[in-house]
Design a protein around this motif. Sequence first.
Motif, mmCIF file in Angstrom:
data_model
loop_
_atom_site.group_PDB
_atom_site.id
_atom_site.type_symbol
_atom_site.label_atom_id
_atom_site.label_comp_id
_atom_site.label_asym_id
_atom_site.label_seq_id
_atom_site.Cartn_x
_atom_site.Cartn_y
_atom_site.Cartn_z
ATOM 1 N N PRO A 91 0.837 -1.199 0.000
ATOM 2 C CA PRO A 91 0.000 0.000 0.000
ATOM 3 C C PRO A 91 0.877 1.256 0.000
ATOM 4 O O PRO A 91 1.971 1.256 0.591
ATOM 5 N N GLU A 92 0.412 2.305 -0.615
ATOM 6 C CA GLU A 92 1.170 3.561 -0.698
ATOM 7 C C GLU A 92 1.553 4.077 0.686
ATOM 8 O O GLU A 92 2.663 4.546 0.898
ATOM 9 N N SER A 93 0.640 3.957 1.645
ATOM 10 C CA SER A 93 0.933 4.452 2.998
ATOM 11 C C SER A 93 2.071 3.684 3.652
ATOM 12 O O SER A 93 2.712 4.177 4.572
ATOM 13 N N THR A 94 2.337 2.493 3.176
ATOM 14 C CA THR A 94 3.429 1.674 3.694
ATOM 15 C C THR A 94 4.703 1.886 2.902
ATOM 16 O O THR A 94 5.775 2.091 3.459
ATOM 17 N N SER A 95 4.595 1.868 1.599
ATOM 18 C CA SER A 95 5.783 1.907 0.746
ATOM 19 C C SER A 95 6.423 3.284 0.639
ATOM 20 O O SER A 95 7.586 3.399 0.278
ATOM 21 N N SER A 96 5.679 4.329 0.985
ATOM 22 C CA SER A 96 6.203 5.684 0.807
ATOM 23 C C SER A 96 7.185 6.100 1.897
ATOM 24 O O SER A 96 7.897 7.078 1.738
ATOM 25 N N ASP A 97 7.256 5.369 3.002
ATOM 26 C CA ASP A 97 8.120 5.764 4.113
ATOM 27 C C ASP A 97 8.837 4.534 4.674
ATOM 28 O O ASP A 97 8.357 3.889 5.603
ATOM 29 N N LYS A 98 9.973 4.221 4.093
ATOM 30 C CA LYS A 98 10.734 3.034 4.481
ATOM 31 C C LYS A 98 11.189 3.107 5.945
ATOM 32 O O LYS A 98 11.180 2.100 6.645
ATOM 33 N N GLU A 99 11.566 4.289 6.401
ATOM 34 C CA GLU A 99 12.016 4.433 7.785
ATOM 35 C C GLU A 99 10.893 4.122 8.770
ATOM 36 O O GLU A 99 11.109 3.446 9.775
ATOM 37 N N ARG A 100 9.696 4.603 8.491
ATOM 38 C CA ARG A 100 8.560 4.331 9.372
ATOM 39 C C ARG A 100 8.235 2.841 9.364
ATOM 40 O O ARG A 100 7.986 2.242 10.410
ATOM 41 N N LEU A 101 8.260 2.222 8.179
ATOM 42 C CA LEU A 101 7.995 0.787 8.088
ATOM 43 C C LEU A 101 9.033 -0.001 8.881
ATOM 44 O O LEU A 101 8.694 -0.941 9.600
ATOM 45 N N THR A 102 10.277 0.391 8.806
ATOM 46 C CA THR A 102 11.330 -0.275 9.570
ATOM 47 C C THR A 102 11.071 -0.151 11.069
ATOM 48 O O THR A 102 11.235 -1.120 11.816
ATOM 49 N N ARG A 103 10.640 1.033 11.516
ATOM 50 C CA ARG A 103 10.299 1.218 12.935
ATOM 51 C C ARG A 103 9.111 0.345 13.326
ATOM 52 O O ARG A 103 9.090 -0.235 14.422
ATOM 53 N N MET A 104 8.119 0.247 12.445
ATOM 54 C CA MET A 104 6.948 -0.588 12.718
ATOM 55 C C MET A 104 7.359 -2.045 12.893
ATOM 56 O O MET A 104 6.955 -2.698 13.862
ATOM 57 N N ILE A 105 8.133 -2.549 11.958
ATOM 58 C CA ILE A 105 8.561 -3.945 12.000
ATOM 59 C C ILE A 105 9.345 -4.208 13.286
ATOM 60 O O ILE A 105 9.084 -5.185 14.006
ATOM 61 N N LYS A 106 10.291 -3.329 13.597
ATOM 62 C CA LYS A 106 11.104 -3.493 14.804
ATOM 63 C C LYS A 106 10.226 -3.468 16.056
ATOM 64 O O LYS A 106 10.376 -4.316 16.941
ATOM 65 N N TYR A 107 9.315 -2.525 16.133
ATOM 66 C CA TYR A 107 8.447 -2.394 17.303
ATOM 67 C C TYR A 107 7.549 -3.625 17.462
ATOM 68 O O TYR A 107 7.496 -4.232 18.533
ATOM 69 N N PHE A 108 6.839 -3.991 16.395
ATOM 70 C CA PHE A 108 5.884 -5.082 16.498
ATOM 71 C C PHE A 108 6.557 -6.432 16.721
ATOM 72 O O PHE A 108 6.039 -7.294 17.423
ATOM 73 N N ARG A 109 7.723 -6.644 16.147
ATOM 74 C CA ARG A 109 8.418 -7.918 16.338
ATOM 75 C C ARG A 109 9.092 -8.013 17.708
ATOM 76 O O ARG A 109 9.507 -9.081 18.111
ATOM 77 N N SER A 110 9.179 -6.888 18.417
ATOM 78 C CA SER A 110 9.766 -6.915 19.760
ATOM 79 C C SER A 110 8.713 -7.111 20.855
ATOM 80 O O SER A 110 9.069 -7.231 22.029
ATOM 81 N N LEU A 111 7.451 -7.158 20.496
ATOM 82 C CA LEU A 111 6.397 -7.325 21.494
ATOM 83 C C LEU A 111 6.476 -8.710 22.138
ATOM 84 O O LEU A 111 6.857 -9.681 21.487
ATOM 85 N N PRO A 112 6.082 -8.793 23.395
ATOM 86 C CA PRO A 112 6.103 -10.101 24.074
ATOM 87 C C PRO A 112 4.939 -10.984 23.620
ATOM 88 O O PRO A 112 3.941 -10.500 23.080
ATOM 89 N N VAL A 113 5.068 -12.247 23.874
ATOM 90 C CA VAL A 113 4.001 -13.212 23.587
ATOM 91 C C VAL A 113 2.823 -12.900 24.503
ATOM 92 O O VAL A 113 2.990 -12.697 25.698
ATOM 93 N N SER A 114 1.632 -12.830 23.924
ATOM 94 C CA SER A 114 0.433 -12.619 24.746
ATOM 95 C C SER A 114 -0.299 -13.930 24.992
ATOM 96 O O SER A 114 -0.983 -14.085 25.990
ATOM 97 N N SER A 115 -0.152 -14.886 24.058
ATOM 98 C CA SER A 115 -0.742 -16.213 24.224
ATOM 99 C C SER A 115 -0.131 -17.166 23.206
ATOM 100 O O SER A 115 -0.034 -16.829 22.023
ATOM 101 N N ASN A 116 0.255 -18.339 23.661
ATOM 102 C CA ASN A 116 0.755 -19.364 22.734
ATOM 103 C C ASN A 116 -0.377 -20.155 22.099
ATOM 104 O O ASN A 116 -0.143 -21.007 21.255
ATOM 105 N N ASP A 117 -1.592 -19.865 22.494
ATOM 106 C CA ASP A 117 -2.775 -20.517 21.949
ATOM 107 C C ASP A 117 -3.257 -19.706 20.749
ATOM 108 O O ASP A 117 -3.858 -18.643 20.905
#
Length: 139
Positions: free
Chosen positions: A30-56
């Motif tokens: 999507p344009e809102s994603t592809s237009s700002d590589k730095e923001r996308l990189t921050r999103m990926i880093k932030y979301f992938r660093s979240l703790p497990v909320s449930s293994n189910d």
Amino acid sequence: MIEPGIDTDWYFTDSNNQIAIVASGGGLLPESTSSDKERLTRMIKYFRSLPVSSNDIIIEDHVLELIDNYHEKQKAAYLKDAYFMASRGFYYFDKMILNDYSDFRYYLKAKPTNPLIIDTTINSMKDIIPFPSINKRLE
């Protein structure tokens, strides 16, 4: 700008602020994603660093049918990222046809039993939003 053909994650929310991760599989972003590589990189880093909320988590039936004849190692490899993200509360979508830039079809691969709800008032979120949103519920 993100280069075409690069496999990357992107995210969207639903009408309840539940969040989904989409594995682009080399497809158009999507344009809102592809237009700002730095923001996308921050999103990926932030979301992938979240703790497990449930293994189910719930693997979709069509995915289980697809991998039914896989060896255990193949199944684990195929589901690795879906487990990782769904256990953190994300609905996980994957590309129907990998590396087909013009194909816009994705399918739900896994979903959380404890969905992550995005609170847009949190300061750490203000730096990475907005991202695409749909007017429907992910359930």
